[in-house]
Scaffold this active site. Structure first.
Site, PDB file in Angstrom:
ATOM      1  N   ASN A  15       3.494  -6.364  -3.688  1.00  0.00           N
ATOM      2  CA  ASN A  15       4.417  -5.354  -3.128  1.00  0.00           C
ATOM      3  C   ASN A  15       5.539  -6.015  -2.345  1.00  0.00           C
ATOM      4  O   ASN A  15       6.687  -5.579  -2.405  1.00  0.00           O
ATOM      5  CB  ASN A  15       3.647  -4.368  -2.238  1.00  0.00           C
ATOM      6  N   ASN A 109       3.031   1.753   5.910  1.00  0.00           N
ATOM      7  CA  ASN A 109       2.035   1.140   5.016  1.00  0.00           C
ATOM      8  C   ASN A 109       2.047   1.849   3.670  1.00  0.00           C
ATOM      9  O   ASN A 109       2.427   3.015   3.565  1.00  0.00           O
ATOM     10  CB  ASN A 109       0.642   1.269   5.650  1.00  0.00           C
ATOM     11  N   HIS A 111      -0.653   2.830   0.639  1.00  0.00           N
ATOM     12  CA  HIS A 111      -2.094   2.928   0.364  1.00  0.00           C
ATOM     13  C   HIS A 111      -2.275   3.417  -1.070  1.00  0.00           C
ATOM     14  O   HIS A 111      -1.639   4.407  -1.466  1.00  0.00           O
ATOM     15  CB  HIS A 111      -2.735   3.902   1.354  1.00  0.00           C
ATOM     16  N   ASP A 147      -5.645   4.081   7.726  1.00  0.00           N
ATOM     17  CA  ASP A 147      -4.951   4.954   6.773  1.00  0.00           C
ATOM     18  C   ASP A 147      -4.947   6.416   7.224  1.00  0.00           C
ATOM     19  O   ASP A 147      -5.131   7.329   6.417  1.00  0.00           O
ATOM     20  CB  ASP A 147      -5.572   4.816   5.367  1.00  0.00           C
TER      21      ASP A 147
HETATM   22  C1  GRF Z   1      -1.985  -2.723  -2.820  1.00  0.00           C
HETATM   23  O1  GRF Z   1      -2.729  -1.959  -3.741  1.00  0.00           O
HETATM   24  C2  GRF Z   1      -1.634  -1.920  -1.595  1.00  0.00           C
HETATM   25  O2  GRF Z   1      -1.400  -0.573  -1.865  1.00  0.00           O
HETATM   26  C3  GRF Z   1      -2.872  -2.062  -0.755  1.00  0.00           C
HETATM   27  O3  GRF Z   1      -3.301  -3.381  -0.964  1.00  0.00           O
HETATM   28  C4  GRF Z   1      -2.841  -3.847  -2.227  1.00  0.00           C
HETATM   29  C5  GRF Z   1      -2.044  -5.076  -1.946  1.00  0.00           C
HETATM   30  O4  GRF Z   1      -1.566  -5.705  -3.100  1.00  0.00           O
HETATM   31  N1  GRF Z   1      -2.617  -1.734   0.623  1.00  0.00           N
HETATM   32  P1  GRF Z   1      -0.414  -6.774  -3.004  1.00  0.00           P
HETATM   33  O5  GRF Z   1      -0.872  -7.844  -1.994  1.00  0.00           O
HETATM   34  O6  GRF Z   1       0.843  -6.098  -2.544  1.00  0.00           O
HETATM   35  O7  GRF Z   1      -0.299  -7.353  -4.373  1.00  0.00           O
END
Ligand code: GRF
Length: 193
Positions: A15, A109, A111, A147
């Site tokens: 992300n 955040n 989720h 969350d």
């Molecule tokens: C993602 O699925 C995010 O929504 C969750 O943890 C995961 C992290 O993945 N909070 P990355 O490190 O961004 O690849």
């Protein structure tokens, strides 16, 4: 004026990567600068990517530290920056009151489930094991709970026909990578208009 963000990660950082790409060449260009990518562990894989993009990185080990003691160290580190938003992206820690209050209303955040229905880890497993036909990605403000913060926006992920957990994750992450930047953009534009 461009907004300054700190992105917090604990692992892979896909992300974070998607947001950095949008800042460089996409919908966050001329809107957002990534000031620092922060991790609570040295081996968070995403740090390498951030470094390779010339972004400042920092890690502080959270191992064995009381939540508030660790969070104070992070606050002290961020004291050297002006940060408009703290973007949690796979940051595997619940924040203490001390941190939430220090950045009140500025911590966001993502989720990988509807936070009204599933909080915490293994959200894609939860969707897969319950044979959900769709799940929701949630972007929310962060409070001291896991969350539990106010929802900013949700995006449906169509899970019809999925056979494996891997497929669930792939469909979900594809949405996450686009949706998170869209919401960051929306927040910034709402603030400046
Ligand atoms: C993602 O699925 C995010 O929504 C969750 O943890 C995961 C992290 O993945 N909070 P990355 O490190 O961004 O690849």
């Amino acid at each position: 004026m461009k907004k300054k963000i700190a992105i917090f990660i604990s692992g892979r950082g896909s992300n974070m990567k998607a947001i950095v790409e949008q800042c460089r060449n996409g919908i966050l260009k001329n809107l957002v600068d990534v000031e620092v990518v922060f991790a609570n562990k040295e081996d968070a894989a995403g740090l390498d990517y951030a470094r390779s993009m010339g972004i400042r990185t920092k890690w502080i080990s959270s191992k064995g530290l009381k939540r508030s003691v660790f969070d104070q160290k992070v606050i002290d580190f961020l004291d050297g920056f002006t940060i408009d938003y703290i973007i949690l992206a796979g940051y595997m820690r619940v924040l203490s009151g001390i941190f939430v209050n220090a950045f009140s209303g500025k911590i966001i955040n993502i989720h990988p489930a509807d936070t009204f229905k599933h909080q915490g880890l293994h959200a894609y497993e939860w969707a897969f094991n319950n044979n959900l036909q769709e799940t929701k990605i949630t972007v929310h403000y962060v409070d001291e709970g896991m969350d539990t913060g106010a929802v900013i926006s949700q995006h449906i992920v169509d899970l019809k026909g999925v056979q494996t957990l891997k497929e669930v994750e792939e469909r979900g992450l594809k949405v996450e990578h686009k949706f998170y930047s869209e919401i960051i953009r929306m927040l910034i534009l709402n603030e400046t208009n």
